[in-house]
Scaffold this motif. Structure first.
Motif, short mmCIF file in Angstrom:
data_model
loop_
_atom_site.label_atom_id
_atom_site.label_comp_id
_atom_site.label_asym_id
_atom_site.label_seq_id
_atom_site.Cartn_x
_atom_site.Cartn_y
_atom_site.Cartn_z
N SER A 6 -0.17 -9.77 8.66
CA SER A 6 0.84 -8.84 9.16
C SER A 6 0.79 -7.53 8.39
CB SER A 6 2.24 -9.46 9.02
OG SER A 6 3.25 -8.53 9.35
N ASN A 7 0.96 -6.44 9.11
CA ASN A 7 1.12 -5.12 8.51
C ASN A 7 2.44 -4.53 8.98
OD1 ASN A 7 -1.36 -4.54 6.94
ND2 ASN A 7 -2.37 -4.84 8.91
N SER A 8 3.25 -4.05 8.04
CA SER A 8 4.58 -3.53 8.37
C SER A 8 4.86 -2.26 7.58
CB SER A 8 5.66 -4.58 8.10
OG SER A 8 5.69 -4.91 6.71
N LYS A 9 5.84 -1.51 8.06
CA LYS A 9 6.24 -0.28 7.40
C LYS A 9 7.74 -0.13 7.50
CE LYS A 9 6.16 3.95 5.71
NZ LYS A 9 5.91 4.21 4.27
N TRP A 62 0.84 -1.18 0.00
CA TRP A 62 0.00 0.00 0.00
C TRP A 62 0.90 1.25 0.00
CZ3 TRP A 62 -5.12 -1.23 -0.36
CH2 TRP A 62 -5.51 -2.51 0.05
N ALA A 116 6.30 -3.97 12.75
CA ALA A 116 5.22 -4.79 12.21
C ALA A 116 4.31 -5.28 13.33
CB ALA A 116 5.79 -5.99 11.44
N LEU A 142 1.97 1.28 3.92
CA LEU A 142 2.40 0.07 4.62
C LEU A 142 2.29 -1.12 3.69
CD1 LEU A 142 -0.45 -1.56 5.38
CD2 LEU A 142 -0.55 0.16 7.16
N LYS A 143 2.84 -2.24 4.18
CA LYS A 143 2.81 -3.49 3.43
C LYS A 143 2.00 -4.52 4.21
CE LYS A 143 5.85 -7.11 1.57
NZ LYS A 143 7.25 -7.61 1.50
N THR A 144 1.08 -5.19 3.53
CA THR A 144 0.25 -6.23 4.15
C THR A 144 0.66 -7.60 3.63
OG1 THR A 144 -1.65 -4.74 4.40
CG2 THR A 144 -2.09 -7.09 4.43
N GLU A 204 1.52 -8.40 13.85
CA GLU A 204 1.09 -9.66 13.24
C GLU A 204 0.09 -10.36 14.14
OE1 GLU A 204 3.55 -13.14 11.11
OE2 GLU A 204 3.74 -13.15 13.30
#
Length: 283
Positions: free
Chosen positions: A155-158, A131, A177, A134-136, A179
């Motif tokens: 998991s969502n991370s940046k 996104w 992240a 962030l990254k899903t 999770e």
């Protein structure tokens, strides 16, 4: 046909179908890692097992890769605690969405104290979407062997770049992240049985491992079996890795805080902390 052989043949078909894209370019990544405790989809044992891990991954330009490695528990036995071989395939649909499929077979010694020892096979399907902020990542795992379990992780991370040190080729970054992991815990049935055997071999159940609930009391055993068949929340994980990269080399120091949702193991603290160090080099 043996299911493991069928899976392996499926990946060979995928490899042949994609070989014409560009299989001449390949990268080899070597990794070494230390962690303060081992976990299995957020679950841990009452005993802490710090370990060191070594891994090698050969990845082709068409998305196919092969991996192999193993790890050693630092406070249990003198032999290698686990070795594994894997094959997988990743595909980039565009610059935002990536999906993959992988199969791993693990080899455990007899009387292994690990939770995952009953599930020596794992099939993983994963997808990642980048996104704007962030990254899903979504991961589905089917683990099987003596037991069969299903796990789902979201998991969502940046990734946050902190800048360079020394020169522009030395970069620092952090990737916080969050999770959530859910799944079944049938593996726990085998774990408590094997744990009881180890205790009895140490003399009347007074071994170092502590108690193994659910072995003697039939009602307790039935309760555990019913619980392990349920698809339930296993853990909330909060991760904070700090990365330093230069050229083909990457070093990482990480901290993870986990809140366990599974209540099968009454002697396990439901707040867990993990500390890790890792190095990677790509040829």
């Amino acid at each position: 046909m043996n299911i493991r052989l069928l899976i392996f043949c499926l990946f060979l078909v995928i490899a042949k179908a994609n070989a014409q894209q560009d299989s001449t370019k390949a990268t080899l990544t070597l990794a070494a890692m230390y962690n303060s405790n081992i976990s299995y989809y957020g679950q841990v044992t009452a005993e802490k097992y710090p370990y060191v891990l070594f891994n090698a991954t050969l990845r082709f330009h068409n998305g196919l890769y092969f991996s192999g490695g193993g790890y050693k528990l630092l406070n249990y036995g003198s032999a290698i605690s686990e070795t594994d071989l894997g094959i997988g395939y990743d595909h980039d649909f565009n610059d935002k969405f990536t999906a993959g499929l992988a199969y791993t077979h693990s080899f455990f010694p007899a009387n292994s104290p690990l939770l995952q020892a009953s599930n020596s096979n794992n099939i993983n399907a994963s997808g990642a979407y980048q996104w704007p902020w962030l990254k899903t990542d979504l991961s589905l795992d089917f683990a099987f062997g003596k037991q069969r379990d299903l796990f789902l992780s979201l998991s969502n991370s940046k990734e946050i770049e902190l800048g360079s040190i020394f020169n522009e080729n030395n970069l620092l970054s952090i990737t916080p992240a969050i999770e959530i992991t859910a799944g079944t815990t049938r593996f726990y049935e085998t774990y408590i049985i094997e744990k009881s055997k180890r205790q009895n071999s140490n003399g009347n159940g007074n071994g170092k491992s502590g108690s193994a609930p659910g072995i003697i009391n039939g009602n307790t055993t039935e309760t555990i079996e019913n619980s392990t068949n349920q698809f339930q929340l296993l853990a909330y994980n909060f991760k904070l890795p700090l990365n330093w990269s230069t050229g083909n080399f990457l070093a990482e120091a990480s901290y993870q805080f986990s809140i366990l949702g599974n209540r099968n193991q009454e002697d396990v603290k439901h707040q867990q902390s993990f500390f890790g160090l890792a190095v990677y080099y790509q040829f």
